[in-house]
Design a protein around this motif. Structure first.
Motif, PDB file in Angstrom:
ATOM      1  N   LYS A 186       0.998  -1.175   0.116  1.00 28.47           N
ATOM      2  CA  LYS A 186       0.026   0.238  -0.041  1.00 28.47           C
ATOM      3  C   LYS A 186       1.137   1.192   0.159  1.00 28.47           C
ATOM      4  O   LYS A 186       2.067   1.224   0.363  1.00 28.47           O
ATOM      5  CB  LYS A 186      -0.761   0.118   1.184  1.00 28.47           C
ATOM      6  CG  LYS A 186      -1.884  -1.255   1.029  1.00 28.47           C
ATOM      7  CD  LYS A 186      -2.858  -1.269   2.538  1.00 28.47           C
ATOM      8  CE  LYS A 186      -3.624  -2.370   2.315  1.00 28.47           C
ATOM      9  NZ  LYS A 186      -4.421  -2.673   3.374  1.00 28.47           N
ATOM     10  N   LYS A 187       0.390   2.418  -0.557  1.00 30.13           N
ATOM     11  CA  LYS A 187       1.155   3.591  -0.643  1.00 30.13           C
ATOM     12  C   LYS A 187       0.846   4.382   0.795  1.00 30.13           C
ATOM     13  O   LYS A 187      -0.100   4.690   1.343  1.00 30.13           O
ATOM     14  CB  LYS A 187       0.606   4.587  -1.731  1.00 30.13           C
ATOM     15  CG  LYS A 187       1.319   5.915  -1.900  1.00 30.13           C
ATOM     16  CD  LYS A 187       0.886   6.311  -3.083  1.00 30.13           C
ATOM     17  CE  LYS A 187       1.373   7.984  -3.225  1.00 30.13           C
ATOM     18  NZ  LYS A 187       2.673   8.282  -2.643  1.00 30.13           N
ATOM     19  N   LEU A 188       2.035   4.753   1.317  1.00 28.62           N
ATOM     20  CA  LEU A 188       1.884   5.490   2.540  1.00 28.62           C
ATOM     21  C   LEU A 188       1.857   7.022   2.384  1.00 28.62           C
ATOM     22  O   LEU A 188       2.564   7.454   1.601  1.00 28.62           O
ATOM     23  CB  LEU A 188       3.424   5.142   3.268  1.00 28.62           C
ATOM     24  CG  LEU A 188       3.500   5.795   4.568  1.00 28.62           C
ATOM     25  CD1 LEU A 188       2.536   5.484   5.614  1.00 28.62           C
ATOM     26  CD2 LEU A 188       4.899   5.806   4.990  1.00 28.62           C
ATOM     27  N   VAL A 189       1.042   7.799   3.061  1.00 30.89           N
ATOM     28  CA  VAL A 189       0.692   9.064   2.872  1.00 30.89           C
ATOM     29  C   VAL A 189       0.877   9.569   4.148  1.00 30.89           C
ATOM     30  O   VAL A 189       0.363   9.259   5.252  1.00 30.89           O
ATOM     31  CB  VAL A 189      -0.825   9.262   2.262  1.00 30.89           C
ATOM     32  CG1 VAL A 189      -1.127  10.761   2.410  1.00 30.89           C
ATOM     33  CG2 VAL A 189      -1.081   8.556   0.901  1.00 30.89           C
ATOM     34  N   ILE A 190       1.740  10.762   4.203  1.00 28.99           N
ATOM     35  CA  ILE A 190       1.684  11.332   5.414  1.00 28.99           C
ATOM     36  C   ILE A 190       1.294  12.870   5.025  1.00 28.99           C
ATOM     37  O   ILE A 190       1.407  13.424   4.124  1.00 28.99           O
ATOM     38  CB  ILE A 190       3.452  11.748   5.555  1.00 28.99           C
ATOM     39  CG1 ILE A 190       4.467  10.373   5.687  1.00 28.99           C
ATOM     40  CG2 ILE A 190       3.812  12.700   6.941  1.00 28.99           C
ATOM     41  CD1 ILE A 190       3.745   9.594   6.645  1.00 28.99           C
ATOM     42  N   ARG A 191       0.322  13.273   6.020  1.00 25.69           N
ATOM     43  CA  ARG A 191      -0.460  14.428   5.735  1.00 25.69           C
ATOM     44  C   ARG A 191      -0.670  15.225   7.275  1.00 25.69           C
ATOM     45  O   ARG A 191      -0.563  14.486   8.334  1.00 25.69           O
ATOM     46  CB  ARG A 191      -1.690  14.266   4.977  1.00 25.69           C
ATOM     47  CG  ARG A 191      -2.698  13.502   6.030  1.00 25.69           C
ATOM     48  CD  ARG A 191      -3.945  13.435   5.268  1.00 25.69           C
ATOM     49  NE  ARG A 191      -5.161  12.472   6.182  1.00 25.69           N
ATOM     50  CZ  ARG A 191      -5.695  13.009   7.339  1.00 25.69           C
ATOM     51  NH1 ARG A 191      -5.315  14.150   8.007  1.00 25.69           N
ATOM     52  NH2 ARG A 191      -6.458  12.034   7.771  1.00 25.69           N
TER      53      ARG A 191
END
Length: 152
Positions: free
Chosen positions: A7-12
């Motif tokens: 899965k793609k890791l998203v930091i927000r």
């Protein structure tokens, strides 16, 4: 390869409510800070709250300006099922990049012997131990770290 690592890791950036919710899911923290404490620490200060997502929130990092030029990385953690996939490193990298963009010269962090993975992460990323505040139980010693930030 595990399903999680595909899965793609998203930091927000995150709301205080999101930070409180994920903080409450980190079992090592036991009694997490209530939303009122986060608001007390963050309101009126320059601060940054980040979450890491892999479909859902799996980690967080929050900090605030301690003094001019110094950012304090206050709280952070990764859910047990998401550990070992670079989540903590990605959160640390994002926080450092933001701190540099905001003009901070240094990041300070306080941890404890009970959080060995965090201690290793900080040492791997060139944070230096600057002080140790002994407690009756050595596992609860407060260990202060500092890192001078390089300008691009």
């Amino acid at each position: 390869m595990t399903e999680l690592s595909e899965k793609k890791l998203v930091i927000r950036e995150a709301s205080i409510e999101e930070l409180v919710r994920v903080n409450g899911q980190i079992e090592e923290f036991g009694d997490p800070y209530p939303i009122a404490e986060l608001r007390r620490r963050l309101d009126g200060r320059t601060h940054l709250g980040l979450v890491a997502e892999l479909d859902s929130i799996v980690g967080f990092k929050v900090g605030y300006e301690l003094e001019k030029g110094v950012f304090y990385s206050w709280l952070g953690g990764v859910l047990r099922n998401a550990r070992g996939h670079g989540v903590a490193q990605a959160l640390l990298d994002a926080q450092e990049a933001w701190a540099v963009e905001q003009g901070y010269d240094e990041i300070k962090v306080k941890s404890r012997n009970t959080h060995a993975a965090m201690l290793r992460l900080l040492l791997r990323n060139d944070y230096l131990i600057t002080d140790v505040v002994p407690q009756d139980d050595p596992m609860q010693n407060r260990i202060w770290f500092s890192k001078k930030l390089a300008r691009p």
